[in-house]
Design a protein around this motif. Structure first.
Motif, PDB file in Angstrom:
ATOM      1  N   PHE A  71       0.851  -1.192   0.000  1.00  0.00           N
ATOM      2  CA  PHE A  71       0.000   0.000   0.000  1.00  0.00           C
ATOM      3  C   PHE A  71       0.880   1.233   0.000  1.00  0.00           C
ATOM      4  N   SER A  72       0.279   2.376  -0.296  1.00  0.00           N
ATOM      5  CA  SER A  72       1.002   3.638  -0.390  1.00  0.00           C
ATOM      6  C   SER A  72       0.365   4.685   0.498  1.00  0.00           C
ATOM      7  N   LEU A  73       1.197   5.611   0.974  1.00  0.00           N
ATOM      8  CA  LEU A  73       0.740   6.782   1.715  1.00  0.00           C
ATOM      9  C   LEU A  73       1.223   8.010   0.953  1.00  0.00           C
ATOM     10  N   ASP A  74       0.311   8.922   0.645  1.00  0.00           N
ATOM     11  CA  ASP A  74       0.686  10.062  -0.190  1.00  0.00           C
ATOM     12  C   ASP A  74       1.207  11.226   0.635  1.00  0.00           C
ATOM     13  N   SER A  75       1.362  12.380   0.010  1.00  0.00           N
ATOM     14  CA  SER A  75       1.964  13.540   0.656  1.00  0.00           C
ATOM     15  C   SER A  75       1.135  14.066   1.825  1.00  0.00           C
ATOM     16  N   GLN A  76      -0.131  13.670   1.911  1.00  0.00           N
ATOM     17  CA  GLN A  76      -0.986  14.052   3.025  1.00  0.00           C
ATOM     18  C   GLN A  76      -1.260  12.879   3.961  1.00  0.00           C
ATOM     19  N   ARG A  77      -0.490  11.831   3.789  1.00  0.00           N
ATOM     20  CA  ARG A  77      -0.563  10.620   4.613  1.00  0.00           C
ATOM     21  C   ARG A  77      -1.864   9.842   4.389  1.00  0.00           C
ATOM     22  N   ARG A  78      -2.457   9.997   3.229  1.00  0.00           N
ATOM     23  CA  ARG A  78      -3.669   9.258   2.899  1.00  0.00           C
ATOM     24  C   ARG A  78      -3.313   7.871   2.372  1.00  0.00           C
ATOM     25  N   LYS A  85      -0.169   9.562  16.305  1.00  0.00           N
ATOM     26  CA  LYS A  85       0.230   8.168  16.506  1.00  0.00           C
ATOM     27  C   LYS A  85      -0.683   7.257  15.678  1.00  0.00           C
ATOM     28  N   GLU A  86      -0.143   6.732  14.601  1.00  0.00           N
ATOM     29  CA  GLU A  86      -0.950   5.959  13.653  1.00  0.00           C
ATOM     30  C   GLU A  86      -1.162   4.511  14.089  1.00  0.00           C
ATOM     31  N   LYS A  87      -0.268   4.020  14.946  1.00  0.00           N
ATOM     32  CA  LYS A  87      -0.379   2.649  15.449  1.00  0.00           C
ATOM     33  C   LYS A  87      -0.475   1.664  14.281  1.00  0.00           C
ATOM     34  N   LEU A  88      -1.519   0.829  14.248  1.00  0.00           N
ATOM     35  CA  LEU A  88      -1.656  -0.168  13.176  1.00  0.00           C
ATOM     36  C   LEU A  88      -2.696   0.261  12.134  1.00  0.00           C
ATOM     37  N   ASP A  89      -3.068   1.532  12.135  1.00  0.00           N
ATOM     38  CA  ASP A  89      -4.183   1.977  11.310  1.00  0.00           C
ATOM     39  C   ASP A  89      -4.036   1.595   9.845  1.00  0.00           C
ATOM     40  N   HIS A  90      -2.849   1.825   9.283  1.00  0.00           N
ATOM     41  CA  HIS A  90      -2.691   1.592   7.842  1.00  0.00           C
ATOM     42  C   HIS A  90      -2.675   0.101   7.511  1.00  0.00           C
ATOM     43  N   VAL A  97      11.275  17.157  -0.149  1.00  0.00           N
ATOM     44  CA  VAL A  97      11.390  15.959   0.674  1.00  0.00           C
ATOM     45  C   VAL A  97      10.179  15.950   1.615  1.00  0.00           C
ATOM     46  N   ASN A  98       9.289  15.014   1.400  1.00  0.00           N
ATOM     47  CA  ASN A  98       8.051  14.933   2.190  1.00  0.00           C
ATOM     48  C   ASN A  98       8.012  13.581   2.892  1.00  0.00           C
ATOM     49  N   THR A  99       8.179  13.591   4.207  1.00  0.00           N
ATOM     50  CA  THR A  99       8.245  12.322   4.937  1.00  0.00           C
ATOM     51  C   THR A  99       6.873  11.735   5.227  1.00  0.00           C
ATOM     52  N   ASN A 100       5.801  12.379   4.755  1.00  0.00           N
ATOM     53  CA  ASN A 100       4.483  11.753   4.825  1.00  0.00           C
ATOM     54  C   ASN A 100       4.366  10.607   3.831  1.00  0.00           C
ATOM     55  N   GLU A 101       5.094  10.713   2.735  1.00  0.00           N
ATOM     56  CA  GLU A 101       4.997   9.721   1.670  1.00  0.00           C
ATOM     57  C   GLU A 101       5.697   8.428   2.067  1.00  0.00           C
ATOM     58  N   ALA A 102       5.085   7.318   1.701  1.00  0.00           N
ATOM     59  CA  ALA A 102       5.681   6.021   2.033  1.00  0.00           C
ATOM     60  C   ALA A 102       5.100   4.937   1.134  1.00  0.00           C
ATOM     61  N   PHE A 103       5.905   3.941   0.890  1.00  0.00           N
ATOM     62  CA  PHE A 103       5.456   2.714   0.216  1.00  0.00           C
ATOM     63  C   PHE A 103       5.729   1.555   1.160  1.00  0.00           C
ATOM     64  N   CYS A 104       4.714   0.792   1.466  1.00  0.00           N
ATOM     65  CA  CYS A 104       4.843  -0.293   2.440  1.00  0.00           C
ATOM     66  C   CYS A 104       4.453  -1.625   1.825  1.00  0.00           C
ATOM     67  N   THR A 105       5.153  -2.648   2.222  1.00  0.00           N
ATOM     68  CA  THR A 105       4.849  -3.994   1.758  1.00  0.00           C
ATOM     69  C   THR A 105       4.316  -4.826   2.915  1.00  0.00           C
ATOM     70  N   VAL A 106       3.406  -5.723   2.629  1.00  0.00           N
ATOM     71  CA  VAL A 106       2.817  -6.606   3.632  1.00  0.00           C
ATOM     72  C   VAL A 106       3.316  -8.018   3.354  1.00  0.00           C
ATOM     73  N   GLU A 154       7.989  -0.306   5.891  1.00  0.00           N
ATOM     74  CA  GLU A 154       8.227   0.644   4.831  1.00  0.00           C
ATOM     75  C   GLU A 154       9.402   0.183   3.989  1.00  0.00           C
ATOM     76  N   LEU A 155       9.250   0.321   2.685  1.00  0.00           N
ATOM     77  CA  LEU A 155      10.286  -0.115   1.746  1.00  0.00           C
ATOM     78  C   LEU A 155      10.782   1.111   0.997  1.00  0.00           C
ATOM     79  N   LYS A 156      12.089   1.318   0.996  1.00  0.00           N
ATOM     80  CA  LYS A 156      12.651   2.517   0.378  1.00  0.00           C
ATOM     81  C   LYS A 156      12.676   2.427  -1.139  1.00  0.00           C
ATOM     82  N   ALA A 157      13.106   1.279  -1.678  1.00  0.00           N
ATOM     83  CA  ALA A 157      13.199   1.181  -3.133  1.00  0.00           C
ATOM     84  C   ALA A 157      13.342  -0.272  -3.553  1.00  0.00           C
TER      85      ALA A 157
END
Length: 258
Positions: free
Chosen positions: A64-71, A109-114, A215-224, A241-244
């Motif tokens: 999943f992905s989190l965008d610049s607004q952490r959505r 504190k996002e905890k396990l939300d995503h 550089v926006n640290t809200n953005e993220a790509f995560c693998t499950v 979170e996976l960098k690349a």
């Protein structure tokens, strides 16, 4: 697959675990209950000098992905690829710190939300109801647990909830960590930025990296991923979170952004 849950599939309770002098303490969420006895986590090296327990290689089951607004987005839109730099690169890791830096709000504190959003969005892909795995957590939380015998400076506090037989493990910020974060020296803040800036030099969504951007640290790509620990028929599902990716990775059709 999971073994039997002794009729407790619909049970939901919570607990918190905190190491103190390398002891593991559990406190019940129900005041009337007597807290269980503390369990010692040894720091003696010889205790761990033996064959490593069976740990199945993790298998990626989604992302999943989190965008610049952490959505949250149930796709790979924030995935980046590793781009090998020139033989003698010249990276200015301070560039943009004052004017092109959007920092994620650490007070949220996002905890396990995503991870839970991913589970809800992918219930049709999960074969069982209730969920047929024993743990849901972030990869970093497991790292904290495994390094506890050797960590002498930083403590941790984890909240654990059991719901329908699955343990959901999330981190709670300790008082010491909160003080450290709120009183972090400016130099330390800038050094943290260097790491994000380095990623910007090394990674790209397509083409070549563009270090002139924000550089926006809200953005993220995560693998499950899903894996198994020891022979106790326990399954574990965790996110990280996976960098690349390297350029040889091929996305499954279901993972591509439509």
């Amino acid at each position: 697959k999971r073994g039997g849950d002794n009729g407790r599939r619909n049970h939901c309770d919570g607990a918190q675990f905190r190491p103190s002098n390398h002891h593991l303490h559990q406190s019940s969420s129900t005041p009337r209950q007597t807290p269980p006895r503390s369990q010692t986590l040894s720091t003696r090296r010889e205790v761990y000098e033996r064959d490593f327990p069976l740990y199945k290689q993790p298998v990626e089951v989604g992302c999943f992905s989190l965008d610049s607004q952490r959505r949250f987005f149930n796709d790979s839109r924030q995935m980046r690829y590793y781009v090998e730099p020139e033989r003698s690169p010249s990276f200015d890791l301070r560039d943009g710190y004052r004017e092109r830096y959007v920092k994620r709000d650490e007070n949220v504190k996002e905890k396990l939300d995503h991870i839970l959003r991913w589970i809800v969005a992918n219930r049709s892909k999960l074969k069982s109801n209730p969920l047929d795995f024993d743990f849901v957590t972030w990869r970093g939380h497991l790292t904290k647990l495994l390094t506890t015998p050797y960590e002498t400076r930083e403590g941790w506090l984890l909240a654990v909830t059991r719901f329908n037989g699955t343990l959901y493990i999330s981190e709670v910020e300790t008082e010491a960590a909160c003080r450290e974060r709120e009183n972090r020296p400016e130099r330390n803040k800038e050094m943290m930025y260097w790491g994000y800036k380095f990623e910007q030099y090394m990674c790209a969504g397509e083409g070549t990296p563009d270090p002139s951007g924000v550089v926006n640290t809200n953005e993220a790509f995560c693998t499950v991923v899903q894996t198994r620990l020891t022979d106790h028929n326990q399954t574990e599902r965790s996110g990280g979170e996976l960098k690349a990716y390297t350029s040889t990775h091929v996305l499954q059709e279901s993972q591509k952004v439509k």
